[in-house]
Scaffold this motif. Structure first.
Motif, PDB file in Angstrom:
ATOM      1  N   ASN A   1       0.828  -1.214   0.000  1.00 29.02           N
ATOM      2  CA  ASN A   1       0.000   0.000   0.000  1.00 29.02           C
ATOM      3  C   ASN A   1       0.860   1.262   0.000  1.00 29.02           C
ATOM      4  OD1 ASN A   1       0.980  -0.044   2.590  1.00 29.02           O
ATOM      5  ND2 ASN A   1      -1.000   0.076   3.615  1.00 29.02           N
ATOM      6  N   ARG A   2       2.061   1.148  -0.570  1.00 32.70           N
ATOM      7  CA  ARG A   2       2.997   2.273  -0.604  1.00 32.70           C
ATOM      8  C   ARG A   2       3.089   2.846  -2.021  1.00 32.70           C
ATOM      9  NH1 ARG A   2       5.753   2.283   4.281  1.00 32.70           N
ATOM     10  NH2 ARG A   2       4.679   0.803   5.628  1.00 32.70           N
ATOM     11  N   MET A   3       3.142   4.170  -2.096  1.00 33.57           N
ATOM     12  CA  MET A   3       3.233   4.853  -3.385  1.00 33.57           C
ATOM     13  C   MET A   3       4.689   4.871  -3.846  1.00 33.57           C
ATOM     14  SD  MET A   3       2.517   8.833  -2.308  1.00 33.57           S
ATOM     15  CE  MET A   3       0.854   8.624  -1.675  1.00 33.57           C
ATOM     16  N   VAL A   4       5.137   3.762  -4.398  1.00 37.56           N
ATOM     17  CA  VAL A   4       6.558   3.614  -4.720  1.00 37.56           C
ATOM     18  C   VAL A   4       6.970   4.391  -5.967  1.00 37.56           C
ATOM     19  CG1 VAL A   4       6.860   1.408  -3.530  1.00 37.56           C
ATOM     20  CG2 VAL A   4       6.058   1.430  -5.908  1.00 37.56           C
ATOM     21  N   ASP A   5       6.023   5.009  -6.641  1.00 43.61           N
ATOM     22  CA  ASP A   5       6.364   5.899  -7.751  1.00 43.61           C
ATOM     23  C   ASP A   5       6.176   7.361  -7.364  1.00 43.61           C
ATOM     24  OD1 ASP A   5       7.470   4.575  -9.879  1.00 43.61           O
ATOM     25  OD2 ASP A   5       5.557   3.913 -10.690  1.00 43.61           O
ATOM     26  N   VAL A   6       6.156   7.648  -6.069  1.00 43.25           N
ATOM     27  CA  VAL A   6       5.982   9.019  -5.612  1.00 43.25           C
ATOM     28  C   VAL A   6       7.069   9.920  -6.197  1.00 43.25           C
ATOM     29  CG1 VAL A   6       7.335   8.625  -3.505  1.00 43.25           C
ATOM     30  CG2 VAL A   6       5.667  10.496  -3.579  1.00 43.25           C
ATOM     31  N   ALA A   7       6.682  11.121  -6.616  1.00 37.69           N
ATOM     32  CA  ALA A   7       7.646  12.088  -7.140  1.00 37.69           C
ATOM     33  C   ALA A   7       8.304  12.812  -5.968  1.00 37.69           C
ATOM     34  CB  ALA A   7       6.948  13.086  -8.055  1.00 37.69           C
TER      35      ALA A   7
ATOM     36  N   LEU B   1      20.855   5.369  -0.766  1.00 33.05           N
ATOM     37  CA  LEU B   1      20.255   4.531  -1.817  1.00 33.05           C
ATOM     38  C   LEU B   1      19.339   5.353  -2.707  1.00 33.05           C
ATOM     39  CD1 LEU B   1      19.633   1.745  -3.089  1.00 33.05           C
ATOM     40  CD2 LEU B   1      17.854   1.478  -1.332  1.00 33.05           C
ATOM     41  N   LEU B   2      18.537   6.216  -2.097  1.00 31.70           N
ATOM     42  CA  LEU B   2      17.614   7.046  -2.866  1.00 31.70           C
ATOM     43  C   LEU B   2      18.390   7.956  -3.813  1.00 31.70           C
ATOM     44  CD1 LEU B   2      14.616   7.814  -3.286  1.00 31.70           C
ATOM     45  CD2 LEU B   2      14.911   9.559  -1.519  1.00 31.70           C
ATOM     46  N   ASP B   3      19.483   8.513  -3.345  1.00 28.45           N
ATOM     47  CA  ASP B   3      20.302   9.382  -4.196  1.00 28.45           C
ATOM     48  C   ASP B   3      20.893   8.588  -5.363  1.00 28.45           C
ATOM     49  OD1 ASP B   3      19.738  11.537  -2.594  1.00 28.45           O
ATOM     50  OD2 ASP B   3      21.588  11.389  -1.414  1.00 28.45           O
ATOM     51  N   ARG B   4      21.345   7.371  -5.098  1.00 32.95           N
ATOM     52  CA  ARG B   4      21.933   6.554  -6.168  1.00 32.95           C
ATOM     53  C   ARG B   4      20.893   6.146  -7.208  1.00 32.95           C
ATOM     54  NH1 ARG B   4      23.672   1.690  -5.117  1.00 32.95           N
ATOM     55  NH2 ARG B   4      23.087   1.488  -2.922  1.00 32.95           N
ATOM     56  N   SER B   5      19.644   6.109  -6.793  1.00 30.50           N
ATOM     57  CA  SER B   5      18.569   5.718  -7.713  1.00 30.50           C
ATOM     58  C   SER B   5      18.030   6.908  -8.503  1.00 30.50           C
ATOM     59  CB  SER B   5      17.420   5.074  -6.936  1.00 30.50           C
ATOM     60  OG  SER B   5      16.690   6.063  -6.203  1.00 30.50           O
ATOM     61  N   GLY B   6      18.585   8.090  -8.259  1.00 25.86           N
ATOM     62  CA  GLY B   6      18.040   9.264  -8.941  1.00 25.86           C
ATOM     63  C   GLY B   6      16.707   9.693  -8.367  1.00 25.86           C
ATOM     64  N   GLN B   7      16.501   9.485  -7.076  1.00 30.93           N
ATOM     65  CA  GLN B   7      15.276   9.868  -6.352  1.00 30.93           C
ATOM     66  C   GLN B   7      14.070   9.045  -6.803  1.00 30.93           C
ATOM     67  OE1 GLN B   7      16.010  12.032  -3.835  1.00 30.93           O
ATOM     68  NE2 GLN B   7      18.061  11.963  -4.731  1.00 30.93           N
ATOM     69  N   GLN B   8      14.313   7.813  -7.224  1.00 29.92           N
ATOM     70  CA  GLN B   8      13.231   6.933  -7.665  1.00 29.92           C
ATOM     71  C   GLN B   8      13.061   5.795  -6.663  1.00 29.92           C
ATOM     72  OE1 GLN B   8      13.242   6.112 -12.081  1.00 29.92           O
ATOM     73  NE2 GLN B   8      15.260   7.088 -11.910  1.00 29.92           N
ATOM     74  N   VAL B   9      11.984   5.841  -5.899  1.00 33.65           N
ATOM     75  CA  VAL B   9      11.784   4.873  -4.822  1.00 33.65           C
ATOM     76  C   VAL B   9      11.694   3.455  -5.360  1.00 33.65           C
ATOM     77  CG1 VAL B   9      10.234   4.150  -2.972  1.00 33.65           C
ATOM     78  CG2 VAL B   9      10.670   6.584  -3.351  1.00 33.65           C
ATOM     79  N   LYS B  10      10.926   3.249  -6.423  1.00 31.45           N
ATOM     80  CA  LYS B  10      10.767   1.896  -6.967  1.00 31.45           C
ATOM     81  C   LYS B  10      12.108   1.332  -7.433  1.00 31.45           C
ATOM     82  CE  LYS B  10       7.298   1.033  -9.784  1.00 31.45           C
ATOM     83  NZ  LYS B  10       6.530   1.029 -11.053  1.00 31.45           N
ATOM     84  N   LEU B  11      12.879   2.165  -8.121  1.00 30.00           N
ATOM     85  CA  LEU B  11      14.186   1.714  -8.593  1.00 30.00           C
ATOM     86  C   LEU B  11      15.099   1.415  -7.412  1.00 30.00           C
ATOM     87  CD1 LEU B  11      16.110   1.170 -10.945  1.00 30.00           C
ATOM     88  CD2 LEU B  11      16.711   3.605 -10.913  1.00 30.00           C
TER      89      LEU B  11
END
Length: 315
Positions: free
Chosen positions: A233-239, A267-277
């Motif tokens: 139930n998490r918005m893993v594509d949140v901007a 980790l978030l920084d390495r993903s380019g601020q993309q939670v799902k990635l």
């Protein structure tokens, strides 16, 4: 034999519509105390929940139709006038920050344009051809879905839009707060949200507006869930566009992994601020490029992508 003026049918007389009728439960509305007003509004608003439950099947069909269209590169359009149109614009505007969708994916079209968001322009709802023109302007096609929203079910602007959309092969969905026999329409999916007469007769920004907002919440969120923009139930594509949303992103990563906040931020920084990635990288033990490839291979669906990655780790 002459016909008296009182017996001549007037197509502009909408007094028979459920949304225009007087509510007997509020006959003494102007005599109620503030607390009595709150209690009566609360009692009437319970009817919105029942109306959604009664429309569960067409709402589910609409989720399926929207999911299929967006999954094939189509767009979702909400179109309406007055309160109905403003609610469509609001729901569309919330999709990019919540689900990181491009602004053109879900669009709200309001009779009168952006100015009508803050200044009443209900007179613009009466032109059928303006609705047709709105569809032509946006080049609506057979991959798209158009949701016409009109509490009373009679708005010419909305009818014109749906007529034009159908001609172009788009999937059409109709949302109204009156029974089908009071305002029939040709649409692929017909959603009737019957909340009854308003406490303030004809003021459809009240119960009709509330139930419409509820329905749009269900449609857009339901479709985005089906498209893989939610994990659990998490918005893993949140901007991640502000401090609040970055905090939410970090909490999602901490909750779904074994990372502390500092490690989650890295980790978030390495993903380019993309939670799902970021989740794909950490849980799938992949670098960013391979993680993105795995997600792309599974149409952005995190759960099957993770299952495939973990299967390769533990064959």
């Amino acid at each position: 034999m002459s016909t008296s003026s009182s017996s001549v049918f007037d197509p502009t007389d909408r007094g028979h519509l459920l949304t225009e009728q007087a509510n007997p439960r509020s006959a003494q509305l102007d005599q109620l105390s503030p607390l009595e007003l709150v209690d009566l509004f609360n009692q009437e608003d319970q009817r919105t929940v029942a109306a959604i439950a009664a429309a569960r099947e067409p709402l589910a069909l609409a989720i399926e139709a929207i999911t299929a269209a967006l999954g094939q590169g189509g767009r979702l359009y909400y179109i309406g006038a007055g309160t109905s149109g403003r609610l469509g614009v609001l729901d569309a505007a919330e999709c990019p920050p919540t689900f990181c969708t491009p602004p053109e994916l879900v669009q709200g079209i309001l009779a009168g344009g952006p100015a009508a968001l803050v200044k009443s322009s209900e007179g613009l709802e009466d032109v059928f051809t303006d609705g047709e023109a709105a569809m032509a302007e946006r080049q609506v096609n057979d991959r798209d879905v158009v949701v016409g929203i009109t509490a009373g079910g009679t708005t010419p602007y909305v009818k014109g839009a749906l007529h034009a959309a159908r001609q172009q092969g788009a999937k059409t969905i109709f949302i109204a707060c009156v029974p089908a026999d009071q305002a029939p329409i040709e649409a692929d999916i017909d959603i009737r949200l019957l909340v009854g007469p308003e406490l303030l007769a004809g003021s459809t920004r009240l119960k009709a507006g509330t139930v419409t907002k509820m329905a749009l919440n269900i449609l857009s969120t339901g479709a985005m869930v089906r498209l893989g923009k939610v994990y659990g139930n998490r918005m893993v594509d949140v901007a991640v566009t502000n401090t609040k949303l970055r905090d939410r992103a970090l909490r999602i990563l901490c909750d779904l992994t074994d990372l502390d906040r500092a490690a989650a931020a890295e980790l978030l920084d390495r993903s380019g601020q993309q939670v799902k990635l970021a989740l794909m990288m950490h849980l799938g033990q992949l670098d960013a490029d391979l993680a993105q490839q795995q997600l792309t291979r599974h149409q952005g669906q995190l759960r099957p992508a993770l299952a495939a990655a973990q299967a390769s780790l533990h064959p």
